[in-house]
Design a protein around this motif. Structure first.
Motif, PDB file in Angstrom:
ATOM      1  N   PHE A  37       0.807  -1.223   0.000  1.00  0.00           N
ATOM      2  CA  PHE A  37       0.000   0.000   0.000  1.00  0.00           C
ATOM      3  C   PHE A  37       0.842   1.276   0.000  1.00  0.00           C
ATOM      4  CE2 PHE A  37      -2.611  -3.340   1.859  1.00  0.00           C
ATOM      5  CZ  PHE A  37      -3.697  -3.283   1.016  1.00  0.00           C
ATOM      6  N   HIS A  38       2.113   1.185  -0.317  1.00  0.00           N
ATOM      7  CA  HIS A  38       2.988   2.360  -0.338  1.00  0.00           C
ATOM      8  C   HIS A  38       3.121   2.927  -1.748  1.00  0.00           C
ATOM      9  CE1 HIS A  38       5.127   0.752   3.500  1.00  0.00           C
ATOM     10  NE2 HIS A  38       3.935   1.247   3.755  1.00  0.00           N
ATOM     11  N   CYS A  39       2.041   2.927  -2.501  1.00  0.00           N
ATOM     12  CA  CYS A  39       2.108   3.366  -3.892  1.00  0.00           C
ATOM     13  C   CYS A  39       2.453   4.847  -4.031  1.00  0.00           C
ATOM     14  CB  CYS A  39       0.833   3.031  -4.637  1.00  0.00           C
ATOM     15  SG  CYS A  39      -0.641   3.738  -3.928  1.00  0.00           S
ATOM     16  N   MET A  40       2.179   5.639  -3.011  1.00  0.00           N
ATOM     17  CA  MET A  40       2.493   7.064  -3.116  1.00  0.00           C
ATOM     18  C   MET A  40       3.966   7.364  -2.833  1.00  0.00           C
ATOM     19  SD  MET A  40      -0.098   8.326  -4.393  1.00  0.00           S
ATOM     20  CE  MET A  40       0.280  10.053  -4.362  1.00  0.00           C
ATOM     21  N   ASP A  41       4.778   6.320  -2.609  1.00  0.00           N
ATOM     22  CA  ASP A  41       6.227   6.523  -2.538  1.00  0.00           C
ATOM     23  C   ASP A  41       6.758   6.962  -3.899  1.00  0.00           C
ATOM     24  OD1 ASP A  41       6.135   5.746   0.074  1.00  0.00           O
ATOM     25  OD2 ASP A  41       7.157   3.817  -0.212  1.00  0.00           O
ATOM     26  N   ASP A  42       6.047   6.608  -4.961  1.00  0.00           N
ATOM     27  CA  ASP A  42       6.393   7.012  -6.328  1.00  0.00           C
ATOM     28  C   ASP A  42       5.103   7.465  -7.009  1.00  0.00           C
ATOM     29  OD1 ASP A  42       7.290   7.353  -8.904  1.00  0.00           O
ATOM     30  OD2 ASP A  42       8.335   5.433  -9.017  1.00  0.00           O
ATOM     31  N   PRO A  43       4.693   8.730  -6.768  1.00  0.00           N
ATOM     32  CA  PRO A  43       3.396   9.185  -7.292  1.00  0.00           C
ATOM     33  C   PRO A  43       3.306   9.170  -8.811  1.00  0.00           C
ATOM     34  CG  PRO A  43       4.428  10.895  -5.922  1.00  0.00           C
ATOM     35  CD  PRO A  43       5.361   9.739  -5.975  1.00  0.00           C
ATOM     36  N   CYS A  70       2.471  -1.503  -8.860  1.00  0.00           N
ATOM     37  CA  CYS A  70       3.286  -0.413  -8.302  1.00  0.00           C
ATOM     38  C   CYS A  70       4.360  -0.959  -7.363  1.00  0.00           C
ATOM     39  CB  CYS A  70       2.412   0.588  -7.558  1.00  0.00           C
ATOM     40  SG  CYS A  70       1.413   1.634  -8.630  1.00  0.00           S
ATOM     41  N   GLN A  71       4.014  -1.948  -6.538  1.00  0.00           N
ATOM     42  CA  GLN A  71       4.993  -2.524  -5.611  1.00  0.00           C
ATOM     43  C   GLN A  71       6.116  -3.229  -6.377  1.00  0.00           C
ATOM     44  OE1 GLN A  71       3.789  -5.934  -3.268  1.00  0.00           O
ATOM     45  NE2 GLN A  71       5.092  -5.293  -1.564  1.00  0.00           N
ATOM     46  N   GLU A  72       5.776  -3.964  -7.423  1.00  0.00           N
ATOM     47  CA  GLU A  72       6.790  -4.651  -8.225  1.00  0.00           C
ATOM     48  C   GLU A  72       7.703  -3.644  -8.925  1.00  0.00           C
ATOM     49  OE1 GLU A  72       4.295  -7.100 -10.692  1.00  0.00           O
ATOM     50  OE2 GLU A  72       3.430  -8.026  -8.902  1.00  0.00           O
ATOM     51  N   TYR A  73       7.119  -2.564  -9.428  1.00  0.00           N
ATOM     52  CA  TYR A  73       7.897  -1.501 -10.067  1.00  0.00           C
ATOM     53  C   TYR A  73       8.892  -0.902  -9.073  1.00  0.00           C
ATOM     54  CZ  TYR A  73       8.788   2.872 -12.630  1.00  0.00           C
ATOM     55  OH  TYR A  73       9.381   3.916 -13.282  1.00  0.00           O
ATOM     56  N   ARG A  74       8.400  -0.579  -7.869  1.00  0.00           N
ATOM     57  CA  ARG A  74       9.280   0.005  -6.846  1.00  0.00           C
ATOM     58  C   ARG A  74      10.370  -0.977  -6.423  1.00  0.00           C
ATOM     59  NH1 ARG A  74       4.343   1.245  -4.740  1.00  0.00           N
ATOM     60  NH2 ARG A  74       4.655  -0.206  -3.013  1.00  0.00           N
ATOM     61  N   GLU A  75      10.047  -2.246  -6.358  1.00  0.00           N
ATOM     62  CA  GLU A  75      11.036  -3.261  -5.979  1.00  0.00           C
ATOM     63  C   GLU A  75      12.187  -3.280  -6.972  1.00  0.00           C
ATOM     64  OE1 GLU A  75      12.833  -5.908  -3.581  1.00  0.00           O
ATOM     65  OE2 GLU A  75      10.893  -5.025  -3.121  1.00  0.00           O
ATOM     66  N   LEU A  76      11.860  -3.305  -8.255  1.00  0.00           N
ATOM     67  CA  LEU A  76      12.902  -3.305  -9.279  1.00  0.00           C
ATOM     68  C   LEU A  76      13.693  -2.000  -9.259  1.00  0.00           C
ATOM     69  CD1 LEU A  76      10.982  -5.046 -12.182  1.00  0.00           C
ATOM     70  CD2 LEU A  76      12.869  -5.981 -10.835  1.00  0.00           C
ATOM     71  N   LYS A  77      12.994  -0.901  -9.054  1.00  0.00           N
ATOM     72  CA  LYS A  77      13.648   0.401  -8.990  1.00  0.00           C
ATOM     73  C   LYS A  77      14.614   0.459  -7.792  1.00  0.00           C
ATOM     74  CE  LYS A  77      12.456   5.301  -9.119  1.00  0.00           C
ATOM     75  NZ  LYS A  77      11.360   6.267  -9.057  1.00  0.00           N
TER      76      LYS A  77
END
Length: 187
Positions: free
Chosen positions: A53-59, A141-148
């Motif tokens: 639920f931390h999708c707003m870490d990368d708006p 979004c979580q998978e995107y942030r993980e790779l990033k």
């Protein structure tokens, strides 16, 4: 803060002490779905770098994923597949599945499972299928942030560009060096 349990707390309602853990050999026989990696100290699985639920870490990614999830999925699939299927092809296939059946989660949950396997990530409370069925956009979004967070720049042209960038030693898109120092003494 909380009082400790009295010494006889476990014996009030039972006939003996709580059961002990099985020996390590017997325990490993029952580990069907858990990856115990002996090359990493402590074995076990790693946690995700950010929560579901931390999708707003990368708006920016959150907005793109809400408006057109096939873009985010294509970027993720390109990295997870290590460049064997392009971002555009994966995104289009995901978009076609979503448009024709409305069940893109059936396809995208496979990539979540692959990502978890590649990086020894824990599954969490819900299986990958349920996460993608109920929270498709949040999962992407979580998978995107993980790779990033693992050093991939999903904004550039896929796997090959990321491998080229990593081979040159570029981290996070900028190369940092020591600050320039003036020669001699200044007063």
């Amino acid at each position: 803060m909380y009082p400790s349990a009295p010494p006889d707390a476990y014996n009030k309602f039972s006939t003996g002490a709580p059961p002990t853990a099985p020996p390590p050999a017997a325990y490993q026989q029952h580990q069907h779905g858990v990856n115990m990696n002996p090359s990493r100290p402590g074995g076990g699985l790693r946690t995700w770098s950010t929560g579901l639920f931390h999708c707003m870490d990368d708006p920016g990614n959150c907005l793109i994923t809400c408006l057109c999830p096939c873009i985010t999925f294509g970027q993720i699939a390109d990295i997870v597949d290590k460049g064997t299927c392009s971002c555009i092809a994966s995104g289009l296939l995901y978009g076609l599945i979503c448009a024709s059946t409305g069940m893109g989660c059936l396809y995208s949950c496979l990539y979540r499972s692959r990502l978890r396997a590649q990086y020894d990530l824990e599954e969490g409370e819900c299986p990958d299928f349920m996460v993608h069925c109920c929270c498709e956009h949040l999962a992407l979004c979580q998978e995107y942030r993980e790779l990033k967070n693992r050093g991939f720049d999903l904004g550039i042209e896929g796997w090959d560009a990321n491998m080229d960038r990593q081979s040159r030693g570029v981290a996070s898109g900028t190369v940092m060096g020591a600050p320039a120092m003036p020669l001699g003494m200044n007063r």
